[in-house]
Scaffold this motif. Structure first.
Motif, PDB file in Angstrom:
ATOM      1  N   MET A   1      31.005  -6.162 -27.241  1.00  0.00           N
ATOM      2  CA  MET A   1      32.390  -6.571 -27.075  1.00  0.00           C
ATOM      3  C   MET A   1      32.566  -7.989 -27.630  1.00  0.00           C
ATOM      4  O   MET A   1      31.672  -8.818 -27.531  1.00  0.00           O
ATOM      5  N   LYS A   2      33.733  -8.211 -28.194  1.00  0.00           N
ATOM      6  CA  LYS A   2      34.055  -9.515 -28.759  1.00  0.00           C
ATOM      7  C   LYS A   2      35.503  -9.824 -28.420  1.00  0.00           C
ATOM      8  O   LYS A   2      36.340  -8.935 -28.403  1.00  0.00           O
ATOM      9  N   GLU A   3      35.777 -11.084 -28.126  1.00  0.00           N
ATOM     10  CA  GLU A   3      37.149 -11.507 -27.846  1.00  0.00           C
ATOM     11  C   GLU A   3      37.585 -12.535 -28.872  1.00  0.00           C
ATOM     12  O   GLU A   3      36.819 -13.421 -29.238  1.00  0.00           O
ATOM     13  N   ILE A   4      38.833 -12.390 -29.333  1.00  0.00           N
ATOM     14  CA  ILE A   4      39.437 -13.374 -30.222  1.00  0.00           C
ATOM     15  C   ILE A   4      40.850 -13.646 -29.726  1.00  0.00           C
ATOM     16  O   ILE A   4      41.370 -12.919 -28.877  1.00  0.00           O
ATOM     17  N   SER A   5      41.461 -14.681 -30.266  1.00  0.00           N
ATOM     18  CA  SER A   5      42.840 -14.997 -29.914  1.00  0.00           C
ATOM     19  C   SER A   5      43.717 -14.858 -31.147  1.00  0.00           C
ATOM     20  O   SER A   5      43.368 -15.352 -32.215  1.00  0.00           O
ATOM     21  N   VAL A   6      44.823 -14.147 -30.999  1.00  0.00           N
ATOM     22  CA  VAL A   6      45.791 -13.965 -32.077  1.00  0.00           C
ATOM     23  C   VAL A   6      47.160 -14.365 -31.544  1.00  0.00           C
ATOM     24  O   VAL A   6      47.669 -13.736 -30.616  1.00  0.00           O
ATOM     25  N   ASN A   7      47.716 -15.434 -32.113  1.00  0.00           N
ATOM     26  CA  ASN A   7      49.023 -15.931 -31.677  1.00  0.00           C
ATOM     27  C   ASN A   7      49.094 -16.093 -30.162  1.00  0.00           C
ATOM     28  O   ASN A   7      50.072 -15.702 -29.522  1.00  0.00           O
ATOM     29  N   GLY A   8      48.031 -16.620 -29.599  1.00  0.00           N
ATOM     30  CA  GLY A   8      47.987 -16.860 -28.164  1.00  0.00           C
ATOM     31  C   GLY A   8      47.698 -15.636 -27.319  1.00  0.00           C
ATOM     32  O   GLY A   8      47.669 -15.725 -26.097  1.00  0.00           O
ATOM     33  N   ASN A 107      47.010 -11.098 -39.193  1.00  0.00           N
ATOM     34  CA  ASN A 107      46.537 -11.946 -38.105  1.00  0.00           C
ATOM     35  C   ASN A 107      45.014 -12.006 -37.992  1.00  0.00           C
ATOM     36  O   ASN A 107      44.499 -12.569 -37.035  1.00  0.00           O
ATOM     37  N   GLY A 108      44.303 -11.393 -38.931  1.00  0.00           N
ATOM     38  CA  GLY A 108      42.847 -11.467 -38.930  1.00  0.00           C
ATOM     39  C   GLY A 108      42.137 -10.411 -38.110  1.00  0.00           C
ATOM     40  O   GLY A 108      40.905 -10.439 -38.001  1.00  0.00           O
TER      41      GLY A 108
END
Length: 177
Positions: A1-8, A107-108
């Protein structure tokens, strides 16, 4: 699992599981109408929840397959599927398919899904090459694949037929070792 932030917003990238089947079918039906760059279009997803559950379970069992989703607040906003070859001679290669809901393009998230696949492939000790095909007019995707290290390998003429018009595709590959 991986977490990222996109536009908050918190985006979780994780392996798909059987309980995602219904949400994935709904997701596929939405994206089918959002882009002509996919291998399927509106009304062409005709699978049951049980069939999708089986597909997911099979992906989880294979050492050379990966099925991941990106979700925001429990909603599937992207996915990536990679299936390796079925025989000993082709088990080391596979083809990826990736898609993102249109509202999240740019947004990547797609990049993150592909980077996850590349990392997983390097750690697998089985996968030695990732293949993909992309329409030759999908410049945005081609540029992303190039940035991630994929090389152009060839053109497949008339690979897609959409509304009685043919489109060529570009085959690309990434060597893992």
């Amino acid at each position: 699992m991986k977490e990222i932030s996109v536009n908050g917003k918190r985006v979780i990238i994780r392996k798909a599981n059987k309980s995602d089947a219904r949400a994935l079918i709904e997701y596929l039906n939405v994206i089918a109408g959002e882009s002509d760059f996919l291998t399927f279009g509106t009304g062409q997803i005709d699978i049951s929840t049980e069939q999708e559950e089986t597909f997911i379970e099979n992906s989880l069992r294979k050492e050379n397959a990966l099925f991941i989703v990106a979700e925001i607040n429990g909603k599937v906003v992207g996915n990536l599927n990679f299936s390796g070859g079925l025989t000993q001679r082709t088990a080391h290669i596979g083809e990826l398919g990736v898609s993102i809901l249109k509202e999240y393009w740019g947004n990547g998230i797609g990049r993150e899904l592909i980077e996850y696949l590349i990392s997983w492939s390097r750690n697998s000790k089985i996968i030695r090459k990732i293949n993909l095909r992309v329409r030759t007019d999908n410049k945005r995707a081609i540029n992303l694949y190039k940035k991630l290290g994929f090389s152009k390998e060839g053109i497949v003429k008339r690979d897609f037929l959409i509304n009685e018009k043919f489109y060529d595709s570009l085959t690309m590959g990434l060597l893992i070792d």
